[in-house]
Design a protein around this motif. Structure first.
Motif, PDB file in Angstrom:
ATOM      1  N   ALA A   9      24.606  59.988 -11.478  1.00 46.59           N
ATOM      2  CA  ALA A   9      26.043  60.267 -11.388  1.00 46.59           C
ATOM      3  C   ALA A   9      26.791  59.040 -10.883  1.00 46.59           C
ATOM      4  N   GLY A  10      26.225  58.360  -9.897  1.00 47.27           N
ATOM      5  CA  GLY A  10      26.849  57.150  -9.371  1.00 47.27           C
ATOM      6  C   GLY A  10      26.908  56.031 -10.391  1.00 47.27           C
ATOM      7  N   VAL A  11      25.846  55.878 -11.170  1.00 49.36           N
ATOM      8  CA  VAL A  11      25.822  54.843 -12.207  1.00 49.36           C
ATOM      9  C   VAL A  11      26.877  55.130 -13.278  1.00 49.36           C
ATOM     10  N   PHE A  12      26.999  56.393 -13.685  1.00 49.81           N
ATOM     11  CA  PHE A  12      28.033  56.744 -14.659  1.00 49.81           C
ATOM     12  C   PHE A  12      29.432  56.574 -14.070  1.00 49.81           C
ATOM     13  N   GLU A  13      29.577  56.801 -12.773  1.00 57.39           N
ATOM     14  CA  GLU A  13      30.857  56.558 -12.105  1.00 57.39           C
ATOM     15  C   GLU A  13      31.213  55.071 -12.188  1.00 57.39           C
ATOM     16  N   MET A  14      30.225  54.215 -11.957  1.00 59.17           N
ATOM     17  CA  MET A  14      30.436  52.777 -12.086  1.00 59.17           C
ATOM     18  C   MET A  14      30.884  52.425 -13.504  1.00 59.17           C
ATOM     19  N   ILE A  36      35.844  58.087 -20.930  1.00 58.66           N
ATOM     20  CA  ILE A  36      35.767  59.541 -20.729  1.00 58.66           C
ATOM     21  C   ILE A  36      34.307  59.996 -20.617  1.00 58.66           C
ATOM     22  N   ALA A  37      33.436  59.429 -21.446  1.00 64.06           N
ATOM     23  CA  ALA A  37      32.010  59.785 -21.392  1.00 64.06           C
ATOM     24  C   ALA A  37      31.403  59.391 -20.053  1.00 64.06           C
ATOM     25  N   GLY A  38      31.809  58.240 -19.523  1.00 64.82           N
ATOM     26  CA  GLY A  38      31.285  57.792 -18.231  1.00 64.82           C
ATOM     27  C   GLY A  38      31.668  58.740 -17.112  1.00 64.82           C
ATOM     28  N   PHE A  39      32.951  59.050 -17.009  1.00 64.96           N
ATOM     29  CA  PHE A  39      33.388  59.954 -15.942  1.00 64.96           C
ATOM     30  C   PHE A  39      32.884  61.382 -16.165  1.00 64.96           C
ATOM     31  N   GLY A  40      32.858  61.821 -17.416  1.00 65.98           N
ATOM     32  CA  GLY A  40      32.339  63.165 -17.708  1.00 65.98           C
ATOM     33  C   GLY A  40      30.880  63.298 -17.317  1.00 65.98           C
ATOM     34  N   SER A  41      30.081  62.304 -17.671  1.00 60.17           N
ATOM     35  CA  SER A  41      28.657  62.318 -17.312  1.00 60.17           C
ATOM     36  C   SER A  41      28.491  62.249 -15.803  1.00 60.17           C
ATOM     37  N   SER A  42      29.348  61.471 -15.151  1.00 55.48           N
ATOM     38  CA  SER A  42      29.287  61.364 -13.700  1.00 55.48           C
ATOM     39  C   SER A  42      29.492  62.728 -13.041  1.00 55.48           C
ATOM     40  N   PHE A  43      30.515  63.440 -13.468  1.00 57.31           N
ATOM     41  CA  PHE A  43      30.768  64.766 -12.899  1.00 57.31           C
ATOM     42  C   PHE A  43      29.658  65.752 -13.244  1.00 57.31           C
ATOM     43  N   LEU A  44      29.115  65.669 -14.434  1.00 58.94           N
ATOM     44  CA  LEU A  44      28.020  66.556 -14.822  1.00 58.94           C
ATOM     45  C   LEU A  44      26.820  66.370 -13.901  1.00 58.94           C
TER      46      LEU A  44
END
Length: 106
Positions: A9-14, A36-44
């Motif tokens: 989640a942290g990596v996708f947030e980055m 959008i995919a990065g933040f969406g994956s981060s929240f998931l």
């Protein structure tokens, strides 16, 4: 497995944070989609991690990875300051996240 999800989640947030700058440089569908995919994956992955990890610990580690990672990416790709004090502050953020794990978070 929860810690793996949290790190992911942290990596996708980055990635999401990095893509905000890219989107400001080149406003196109591909960049926006990756953002959008990065933040969406981060929240998931954050939500998966929070099924077993305490909310406070999970959120602190997630934001720590995102903030520190964003600062490091800025240093690498955007020639942001690499001052010793800035690097020390990043180390403090990451050290605090590790400290939360060591203090008993499952």
């Amino acid at each position: 497995m929860s810690w793996f999800y949290l790190i992911l989640a942290g990596v996708f947030e980055m990635m999401g944070v990095f893509m905000i700058t890219k989107f400001n440089q080149a406003r196109n569908v591909r960049t926006f989609t990756v953002l959008i995919a990065g933040f969406g994956s981060s929240f998931l992955f954050l939500s998966l991690a929070m099924k077993t990890l305490p909310m406070g610990t999970a959120y602190a580690v997630w934001t720590g990875i995102g903030a520190s990672g964003g600062a490091i990416l800025g240093m690498i790709f955007y020639n942001e300051s690499r001052s010793l004090l800035r690097i020390l502050c990043i180390a403090l953020v990451l050290g605090s996240a590790v400290g939360l794990k060591l203090c008993g978070a499952e």
